[in-house]
Design a protein around this motif. Structure first.
Motif, PDB file in Angstrom:
ATOM      1  N   VAL A  19       0.926  -1.180  -0.201  1.00  0.00           N
ATOM      2  CA  VAL A  19      -0.125  -0.185  -0.221  1.00  0.00           C
ATOM      3  C   VAL A  19       1.257   1.169  -0.310  1.00  0.00           C
ATOM      4  N   ARG A  20       1.741   1.261   0.528  1.00  0.00           N
ATOM      5  CA  ARG A  20       3.027   2.400   0.740  1.00  0.00           C
ATOM      6  C   ARG A  20       3.702   2.771  -0.434  1.00  0.00           C
ATOM      7  N   LYS A  21       4.388   1.481  -0.602  1.00  0.00           N
ATOM      8  CA  LYS A  21       4.506   1.467  -2.611  1.00  0.00           C
ATOM      9  C   LYS A  21       3.567   2.365  -3.586  1.00  0.00           C
ATOM     10  N   ASP A  22       2.542   1.748  -3.234  1.00  0.00           N
ATOM     11  CA  ASP A  22       1.635   1.847  -4.489  1.00  0.00           C
ATOM     12  C   ASP A  22       0.899   3.503  -3.805  1.00  0.00           C
ATOM     13  N   ILE A  23       1.503   3.843  -2.504  1.00  0.00           N
ATOM     14  CA  ILE A  23       0.438   5.633  -2.972  1.00  0.00           C
ATOM     15  C   ILE A  23       1.589   5.954  -3.251  1.00  0.00           C
ATOM     16  N   ALA A  24       3.054   6.013  -2.458  1.00  0.00           N
ATOM     17  CA  ALA A  24       3.814   6.798  -3.321  1.00  0.00           C
ATOM     18  C   ALA A  24       3.826   6.719  -4.925  1.00  0.00           C
ATOM     19  N   LYS A  25       3.343   5.555  -5.712  1.00  0.00           N
ATOM     20  CA  LYS A  25       3.405   5.997  -6.929  1.00  0.00           C
ATOM     21  C   LYS A  25       2.351   6.782  -7.439  1.00  0.00           C
ATOM     22  N   LEU A  26       1.828   6.537  -7.048  1.00  0.00           N
ATOM     23  CA  LEU A  26       0.665   7.097  -7.177  1.00  0.00           C
ATOM     24  C   LEU A  26       0.611   9.164  -7.194  1.00  0.00           C
ATOM     25  N   ARG A  27       1.256   9.105  -5.690  1.00  0.00           N
ATOM     26  CA  ARG A  27       1.221  10.834  -5.267  1.00  0.00           C
ATOM     27  C   ARG A  27       2.668  11.324  -6.362  1.00  0.00           C
ATOM     28  N   SER A  28       3.267  10.385  -7.209  1.00  0.00           N
ATOM     29  CA  SER A  28       4.469  10.850  -7.731  1.00  0.00           C
ATOM     30  C   SER A  28       4.518  11.333  -9.569  1.00  0.00           C
ATOM     31  N   ALA A  29       3.273  10.926  -9.693  1.00  0.00           N
ATOM     32  CA  ALA A  29       2.971  10.138 -11.457  1.00  0.00           C
ATOM     33  C   ALA A  29       2.763  10.987 -11.582  1.00  0.00           C
ATOM     34  N   SER A  30       3.033  11.593 -12.923  1.00  0.00           N
ATOM     35  CA  SER A  30       3.503  13.259 -13.728  1.00  0.00           C
ATOM     36  C   SER A  30       2.166  13.252 -14.165  1.00  0.00           C
ATOM     37  N   GLU A  31       1.657  12.100 -14.889  1.00  0.00           N
ATOM     38  CA  GLU A  31       0.050  12.418 -15.111  1.00  0.00           C
ATOM     39  C   GLU A  31      -1.056  13.199 -13.611  1.00  0.00           C
ATOM     40  N   LEU A  32      -0.787  12.789 -12.745  1.00  0.00           N
ATOM     41  CA  LEU A  32      -1.618  13.375 -11.984  1.00  0.00           C
ATOM     42  C   LEU A  32      -1.317  15.221 -11.688  1.00  0.00           C
ATOM     43  N   ALA A  33      -0.281  15.252 -11.574  1.00  0.00           N
ATOM     44  CA  ALA A  33       0.604  15.883 -10.599  1.00  0.00           C
ATOM     45  C   ALA A  33       0.183  18.069 -11.420  1.00  0.00           C
ATOM     46  N   PRO A  34      -0.546  17.548 -12.051  1.00  0.00           N
ATOM     47  CA  PRO A  34      -1.163  19.206 -12.595  1.00  0.00           C
ATOM     48  C   PRO A  34      -2.371  19.398 -11.264  1.00  0.00           C
ATOM     49  N   ALA A  35      -2.675  17.919 -10.764  1.00  0.00           N
ATOM     50  CA  ALA A  35      -4.478  17.603  -9.611  1.00  0.00           C
ATOM     51  C   ALA A  35      -3.967  17.573  -8.338  1.00  0.00           C
ATOM     52  N   ILE A  36      -2.600  17.100  -8.140  1.00  0.00           N
ATOM     53  CA  ILE A  36      -2.208  15.888  -7.487  1.00  0.00           C
ATOM     54  C   ILE A  36      -3.127  16.864  -5.808  1.00  0.00           C
ATOM     55  N   SER A  37      -2.281  18.148  -5.727  1.00  0.00           N
ATOM     56  CA  SER A  37      -2.841  19.113  -5.246  1.00  0.00           C
ATOM     57  C   SER A  37      -4.648  19.139  -4.491  1.00  0.00           C
ATOM     58  N   ASP A  38      -5.229  19.176  -5.423  1.00  0.00           N
ATOM     59  CA  ASP A  38      -6.211  19.354  -4.980  1.00  0.00           C
ATOM     60  C   ASP A  38      -7.251  17.808  -4.466  1.00  0.00           C
ATOM     61  N   ILE A  39      -6.369  16.430  -5.024  1.00  0.00           N
ATOM     62  CA  ILE A  39      -6.458  14.772  -4.800  1.00  0.00           C
ATOM     63  C   ILE A  39      -6.055  14.263  -3.374  1.00  0.00           C
ATOM     64  N   LYS A  40      -6.974  13.789  -2.558  1.00  0.00           N
ATOM     65  CA  LYS A  40      -6.663  13.323  -0.810  1.00  0.00           C
ATOM     66  C   LYS A  40      -6.218  11.677  -1.490  1.00  0.00           C
ATOM     67  N   ILE A  41      -4.774  11.443  -1.252  1.00  0.00           N
ATOM     68  CA  ILE A  41      -4.427   9.854  -1.701  1.00  0.00           C
ATOM     69  C   ILE A  41      -4.018   8.930  -0.378  1.00  0.00           C
ATOM     70  N   GLY A  42      -5.235   8.626   0.125  1.00  0.00           N
ATOM     71  CA  GLY A  42      -4.171   7.178   0.810  1.00  0.00           C
ATOM     72  C   GLY A  42      -4.828   5.974   0.668  1.00  0.00           C
TER      73      GLY A  42
END
Length: 60
Positions: A19-42
């Protein structure tokens, strides 16, 4: 490949680590970069033996 645990097996043996690895991948995904601050990922892990759900990574 002796000594190497396949991903699918590792996720069963160490769900919290996965889970930790998967969340780290999502948080660092360039595809999500424009909106990552608006997305809460846990992430949570479910224990098959106890039936308990444990929060591994707090949404943020």
């Amino acid at each position: 490949m002796i000594g190497v645990t396949p991903f699918y097996l590792q996720s069963l043996l160490e769900p919290s680590k996965t889970v930790r690895k998967d969340i780290a991948k999502l948080r660092s995904a360039s595809e999500l970069a424009p909106a990552i601050s608006d997305i809460k990922i846990g992430g949570d892990a479910y224990d098959l033996e106890t039936g308990k759900i444990t929060t591994v990574v707090q949404p943020g």
